[in-house]
Each structure stands twice: as structure tokens, then as C-alpha cells.
Design an enzyme around this catalytic site. Sequence first.
Site, PDB file in Angstrom:
ATOM      1  NE  ARG A  99      -3.096   0.751  -0.656  1.00 29.05           N
ATOM      2  CZ  ARG A  99      -3.346   0.861  -1.947  1.00 29.05           C
ATOM      3  NH1 ARG A  99      -2.942   1.929  -2.624  1.00 29.05           N
ATOM      4  NH2 ARG A  99      -3.985  -0.091  -2.584  1.00 29.05           N
ATOM      5  CE  LYS A 134      -2.020  28.170  -4.823  1.00 24.57           C
ATOM      6  NZ  LYS A 134      -3.154  28.687  -5.602  1.00 24.57           N
ATOM      7  CE  LYS A 166       1.524  34.572  -3.732  1.00 23.31           C
ATOM      8  NZ  LYS A 166       1.166  34.272  -5.139  1.00 23.31           N
ATOM      9  CD  GLU A 200      -0.293  37.514  -7.001  1.00 28.16           C
ATOM     10  OE1 GLU A 200       0.035  36.319  -6.920  1.00 28.16           O
ATOM     11  OE2 GLU A 200      -0.961  38.105  -6.120  1.00 28.16           O
ATOM     12  CG  ASP A 221      -3.502  36.467  -9.371  1.00 30.87           C
ATOM     13  OD1 ASP A 221      -3.540  35.245  -9.613  1.00 30.87           O
ATOM     14  OD2 ASP A 221      -4.047  36.985  -8.381  1.00 30.87           O
TER      15      ASP A 221
END
Length: 291
Positions: A99, A134, A166, A200, A221
Site C-alpha cells: 500500500r 501548492k 505577491k 504579481e 493574476d
Amino acid sequence: MRFAFSNIDGLISAALVEDSTSFDATTDALISSEHVAEASIISKSNGIVSGLEVSELVFKKMDNSLDYSYKVTDGDRVKEYQPVATIRGSFASILKGERTALNFLQRMSGISTLVSKYVDAVSGTNAKIVDTRKTLPGHRILDKYAVKIGGGGNHRINLSDGILIKDNHINFLKNNGYSLSEIINKARSNAGFGLKIEIEVETYKDAVNSVKSGADIVLLDNMPLDEMEKTVSDLRTIDKNVIIEASGGIGLNNVSNIAKTGVDIISVGALTHSVIAHDFSLISSCEDFTE
């Protein structure tokens, strides 16, 4: 392509401990460690296989005497019911590692398969599909490897790889009296040697201002398609060397149209944060080869 990462031993060990492979109540009650058998890992759908070496490392960590044989290599397209590898040795060890090995393999192959669909969707344009940060915690190097196997590219591996200004950076500094141009200049003056400055932006005005202020990369963005097309065209006239990235709200339904605007990079968080695992099964020959 051989798997060359040296820092996943701890991750594999933790995964095996998590599954309590040292005490498999079922296998220990039924199967002697002396029984030798052969089992095959079978793909249960069409896709791109990725993570075979990781699955081998899991089985070898479980029992170094196991023999792992590749039937395909990472990056190969596989079909439903196609064998991708065989394992021979102690059947108890194979069952205990099954597994964990398949969990790594199915996530990585799912990522590679999804990436290949995005890459195919932008074929014929100059746009490059890349990942984001992410990723599944602890699995970043595996997730990003799987992206590469699927034909994509890697954005920053971690926060030290480049400067990406950002919205939270911008909003905080603007509230403290900085203009967009001053933010970029501040980053430039404090950046390490060779680091590119990426920022961004969400509007045409901020994109133009950023390039005129010396940004190396501009990330558009969640920009509407028509505005993005005009922005890309005008940024090229200001600085032909600027790199333009698109991100936000990108899926297989719209990535082709975004690529046609002329952007250089399309970063897609869904490649790693919303992946659907590629299903595999381990099937034994049910024959005991013990002498």
C-alpha cells in the site's frame, strides 16, 4: 530518467511506520516470511507512469532482498491492465510494502498524467506549463519531479529560489507609504546576486508600471482574457525580454486560450493540489516459489 533525489529516505520510513508495516496483524497471522512469490503492479487506466523508482525504494526499505523489475520507465504512457513492474521475494514483505509503494506511485502518476493533458492543450504555442508551491507537505520534491515527467516545468522549489512579490507584500508596503516602483526597487537593492524579480499584478496599469520599474517577470493574476492579450502585447513593446506569466483560475477549459495570448509561462496550482490519483493494483501470481 532515473530518480536522483537523496532526501526521501526519511519520508519513506515515516510512511512505512505510519502503516505499521513492522506489525501487519493479517499477514503475520497468515503468511510465513519464508514464502517466496512474485507480484505485478498493474495500471488500472490509461496515463503517464511516474514514481517507479520511489515504489522500488519502498519495497527495498521494507526488505532489501526483494527483486524489483521495471516493465516500463517513468514518462511512458501506459494502458489499462498494463504491468509496470514486478516484485519477487518474500511474499510477506511484498504484502506489507504494497500500500505504501502504491500510494506514492498513484499520486505521482496522477500528477504526471494531468500535467500531460495541460501540455497537450497548449501545444503549438510558446507557453510553458509550470507548477506552484501548492504541493503535499513533505512531498514537494516528488510532486515537482512528477510535473517534470509529465512534460511540465518547475516554478520555485522553495522560498529561497527567487523573489516573487505577491499581493500581501504589496498591500503591506503600500499601506506603509511605498509605491509599486519603490517596492520593486527595494527588492532589487536587497536581493541576492542573480535573483530575478517577479511581481504579481492584477491590472494592465500595474503590469506596465512594473515593467517600466525594472521587474524581470510579471505575473498576470486572474486577469480577463481580453485584458491579458492587450497587456502581453504592450509589455513586449516596453521590454522585449520581459517574462510574462499567467496564473489564477486556470483549468483545461481555458488554458489553450490563455496560451494564445502570448504569455511565456502558465502556472497551475491544480497540477499538484487537486490531482486525481492514477489507480494501480498489485496482483500476485498466487504461486509459492519457496524451495
